[in-house]
Design an enzyme around this catalytic site. Structure first.
Site, mmCIF file in Angstrom:
data_model
loop_
_atom_site.group_PDB
_atom_site.id
_atom_site.type_symbol
_atom_site.label_atom_id
_atom_site.label_comp_id
_atom_site.label_asym_id
_atom_site.label_seq_id
_atom_site.Cartn_x
_atom_site.Cartn_y
_atom_site.Cartn_z
ATOM 1 N N GLY A 71 0.791 -1.221 0.000
ATOM 2 C CA GLY A 71 0.000 0.000 0.000
ATOM 3 C C GLY A 71 0.821 1.267 0.000
ATOM 4 C CB SER A 72 4.363 2.064 0.442
ATOM 5 O OG SER A 72 5.012 1.242 -0.496
ATOM 6 C CG ASP A 73 0.703 6.049 -2.699
ATOM 7 O OD1 ASP A 73 1.064 7.158 -2.262
ATOM 8 O OD2 ASP A 73 -0.462 5.613 -2.543
ATOM 9 C CE1 TYR A 115 -4.124 1.308 2.116
ATOM 10 C CE2 TYR A 115 -4.430 -0.991 1.586
ATOM 11 C CZ TYR A 115 -3.925 0.250 1.265
ATOM 12 O OH TYR A 115 -3.229 0.425 0.100
ATOM 13 C CE LYS A 174 -3.192 2.107 -10.094
ATOM 14 N NZ LYS A 174 -4.527 2.631 -9.773
ATOM 15 C CE LYS A 230 -0.415 2.818 -5.805
ATOM 16 N NZ LYS A 230 -1.551 3.764 -5.784
ATOM 17 C CG ASP A 265 -1.663 5.833 -8.769
ATOM 18 O OD1 ASP A 265 -1.597 7.081 -8.689
ATOM 19 O OD2 ASP A 265 -2.431 5.149 -8.074
ATOM 20 C CD GLU A 313 -4.845 5.757 -10.571
ATOM 21 O OE1 GLU A 313 -4.777 4.812 -11.392
ATOM 22 O OE2 GLU A 313 -5.190 5.594 -9.398
ATOM 23 C CD GLU A 323 -6.627 7.091 -5.471
ATOM 24 O OE1 GLU A 323 -6.217 6.457 -6.441
ATOM 25 O OE2 GLU A 323 -6.205 6.929 -4.324
ATOM 26 C CG ASP A 349 -13.166 5.858 -3.545
ATOM 27 O OD1 ASP A 349 -12.100 5.236 -3.486
ATOM 28 O OD2 ASP A 349 -13.942 5.959 -2.567
ATOM 29 C CG HIS A 405 -9.523 4.214 -6.030
ATOM 30 N ND1 HIS A 405 -9.979 4.378 -4.736
ATOM 31 C CD2 HIS A 405 -8.212 3.910 -5.933
ATOM 32 C CE1 HIS A 405 -8.962 4.203 -3.901
ATOM 33 N NE2 HIS A 405 -7.885 3.921 -4.591
ATOM 34 C CB ALA A 406 -11.120 -1.094 -6.060
ATOM 35 N N GLY A 407 -9.217 -1.189 -3.948
ATOM 36 C CA GLY A 407 -8.100 -1.480 -3.064
ATOM 37 C C GLY A 407 -8.505 -1.132 -1.652
ATOM 38 C CD GLU A 450 -6.576 0.559 -8.085
ATOM 39 O OE1 GLU A 450 -7.341 1.535 -7.925
ATOM 40 O OE2 GLU A 450 -5.348 0.613 -7.846
#
Lengths: 442, 442
Positions: free
Chosen positions: A22-24, A32, A216, A218, A246, A272, A299, A322, A349-351, A380
């Site tokens: 989950g890091s970007d 989360y 995708k 990051k 992204d 993105e 998102e 989203d 957008h999802a996750g 996504e």
């Protein structure tokens, strides 16, 4: 007759920052989280929904949802459920609460939770999944759910109705096709910044083996890393495989153009969130500057008014709705209509946690009753935390398959909620320093 | 050495909806409220600030401010006060909290409260009013307070520094002139929708007698009422007196153009908030459609990124900064710089509770050290609730006169806070149904 009795909100957080999933470039350490709403009635049933956040502030989001209780508690359930356009307009028009936005941020997401929980309850009482509850409405009924105020310079009532009527033609065949083939997914699982090149390579192979037809990555933290990772991905996936990027808002517009042009030799499918999500004009400039690379955002696009402008300005090629950012199903329906009007595909957008489970319903609605068939539609997918939901998403051959179970997908397992309650659930109580503010200092 | 010990937040509400003061086309029943922050230290002093809201949701806003405590509690006061650019960037960059906006709404206003309270404390330790604390900084020090991310396509670092250096020339003379003559005010006191024609007429006469050189009328609820009230105002004030109008976001763009054109015979000075504050493109269309009537907006403009776009698109003629809508003094400083770059005057939004007391400092800073002399600069004035502040605004001959007392103007009298605590203070406890949600149903 049953009445609404309470809005119970729980602060549920998953300690995802303990790993690098989950890091970007803008969100190095997300936990989360879900501000999780149970909308109680004096009948045995209830509606649920959640607002996704990434940790700190989930308490503020929860307080905002709870603040809406006076709008519902004590009211007749069936009466409210039979006019979900009415309650939506009532909530977004609360003249005092509106000041806190207007129509953006914490308070709007809170309204979204209430609206989405109402839809969950309605779908359950109809014994249908949300997507089918929505797809079963007539064009006129769908239109009544929407608030066109501030949109009519781009989408008149007549145009919206025309889109919906066109969407109703052939609906049954598209529902059958959806049940057979689903809607294609793309996966972000391989692409997190924290992963080694070896892990990236392995996960890319897995993605293709599992049938995903797009991935995708990051980008945005370090140009050399971005170049190396895009090169690896292109080598692994071959010349024609769509690889999106992204940047999570990392850049200003000049930086974005420079960075995307530098990566253009690797033929990215879209870029993105190249910059601040509120910056309509910058997105338009960037789009011109990086063509033919597509521009995707949404998102964190705060309202239908923002999406309208992004479309009017020809600033985006992909609308990324989203499930929990705007004022629920109703506002997202307006956004789907806007996208259809401008001929731009909706790739949700999802996750996060629960976003896949919830947002798929919007894509299914779009596929069967609004935009209809569109090969550019992809949802996504991130393979995180699905095990905490009563009806986890079902991915087959790289596509989201529509659930048939009733509801909107948001309902979590009771044990998952109990374990992850913040700050007193066992997951957090065991590690009291797990959400330190020090992590916020850049 | 002193340390920050607590962020105490109080929910203070004034039952203004019991009268019609403050009513407009979108806000028929405001209870002017303050999420009131006392930033405590282990020294005898503290910093204060407030976020203005209009009633319901003030509890949510208060929770959002309190959620920022971990960023300050336990830290060294002087170290934080000596780098208010640093703490500002830290707060807006908290990667988890940022998700709740980003940079808009409840969480941004909460950051604004903390930043403004820090400035209050710094000014008090310097024994200066905030405007003078700010005006005493060098161009380089002022620039360091600002975050130019996402702005540089409109305002480069070099341009910002050039504006500030030009603003520093002749600063002492402008400070002397400010102390002698103040900054002109305009008054909205006559113009609320709920007033009778007789009351409107009487208050217009009073406004001119008191030396105000501009008034503003609320419009947008009913075209016939608007026409009649503008006609009365024009008759009372004569042909050349500036009369502004405020629609409080009531219209879509086509409606706005039609409505303003219908009122054009009465020569309105500006139309304020003709439509949704996020709609940059609509403001640009409306501006073209109603010229030469000026377009004003900003009291609900959520961020510097939005102001940037309004200016880039040539969508507005007047920048209406608000003291508590964005992330405090620092973000407003960026907005003042943007306005100066584009040559658009800053006419701050005020009224509510405490907004006049706070925002005047920004206008004084603009007048002495940024845009400098500008005959178009006027600060809104509404004669409401000033008696609750330690340093109420001082209006002389229709102008705001700069305070010399230390601080940012936000400090309320202890008795006023105690009386108006929601829901348990005597003003509310006496009338438990005073903030009914029924009022929210449109």
């Amino acid at each position: 007759m049953s009445l609404f009795t309470a809005l119970d909100v729980q602060d549920v957080r998953f300690p995802t920052s303990r790993h690098l999933d989950g890091s970007d470039a803008m969100n190095p350490d997300p936990d989360y989280s879900a501000a999780y709403l149970s909308l109680r009635t004096d009948a045995p049933d209830e509606g649920t929904a959640l607002v996704f956040t990434i940790g700190r502030g989930n308490d503020v989001q929860s307080a905002a949802i709870a603040a809406l209780a006076p709008h519902l508690v004590g009211r007749d359930v069936e009466e409210v459920l039979s006019d979900l356009g009415g309650i939506y307009r009532e909530l977004i028009s609360d003249s005092q609460l509106r000041w806190l936005g207007p129509e953006k941020g914490v308070m709007t997401m809170a309204i979204g939770a209430v609206i989405n929980a109402l839809w969950d309850l309605r779908a359950r009482r109809e014994q249908r999944p949300l997507w089918l509850t929505l797809a079963s409405l007539t064009p006129e009924e769908l239109l009544d759910l929407v608030d066109l105020r501030y949109l009519e310079d781009a989408l008149s009532r007549e145009e919206a109705l025309e889109i919906l009527r066109r969407g109703a033609e052939g609906k049954q065949q598209r529902i059958a096709a959806l049940r057979e083939r689903g809607v294609p997914a793309y996966t972000t699982t391989p692409g997190w910044l924290g992963y080694s090149d070896e892990k990236l390579t392995r996960l890319l192979h897995e993605a293709r083996d599992e049938g995903f037809e797009m991935v995708k990555l990051k980008v945005g933290a370090d140009p050399a890393d971005d170049e190396r990772r895009m090169r690896i991905a292109r080598e692994v996936m071959g010349p024609d495989y769509p690889i999106a990027m992204d940047a999570n808002q990392r850049w200003g517009s000049a930086e974005a153009i420079e960075a995307v042009r530098a990566l253009a030799p690797h033929a990215p499918y879209w870029i993105e969130e190249p910059t601040n999500p509120d910056d309509v004009l910058a997105h338009a400039v960037i789009r011109e500057g990086v063509a033919p690379v597509r521009i995707a955002t949404g998102e964190q696009a705060a309202s239908r008014v923002l999406f309208k402008q992004l479309l009017q300005a020809e600033a985006i090629d992909v609308v990324q709705v989203d499930a929990t950012r705007v004022a629920g199903v109703n506002e997202n329906l307006a956004i789907l209509l806007l996208a259809a009007k401008f001929g731009v595909p909706v790739c949700p957008h999802a996750g996060g946690v629960g976003l896949c489970e919830m947002v798929q319903h919007l894509a299914f609605l779009d596929a069967v009753a609004i935009a209809g068939d569109d090969a550019r539609r992809r949802i996504e997918f991130v393979d995180h935390l699905h095990e905490h939901f009563e009806v986890p998403v079902r991915i087959e051959h790289g596509s989201y398959m529509p659930p048939e179970q009733p509801g909107n997908g948001s309902r979590m397992l009771e044990a998952s909620i109990a374990d992850h309650l913040f700050p007193d659930g066992p997951v957090w109580a065991a590690e009291p320093a797990a959400a330190p503010v020090a992590a916020a200092v850049r």
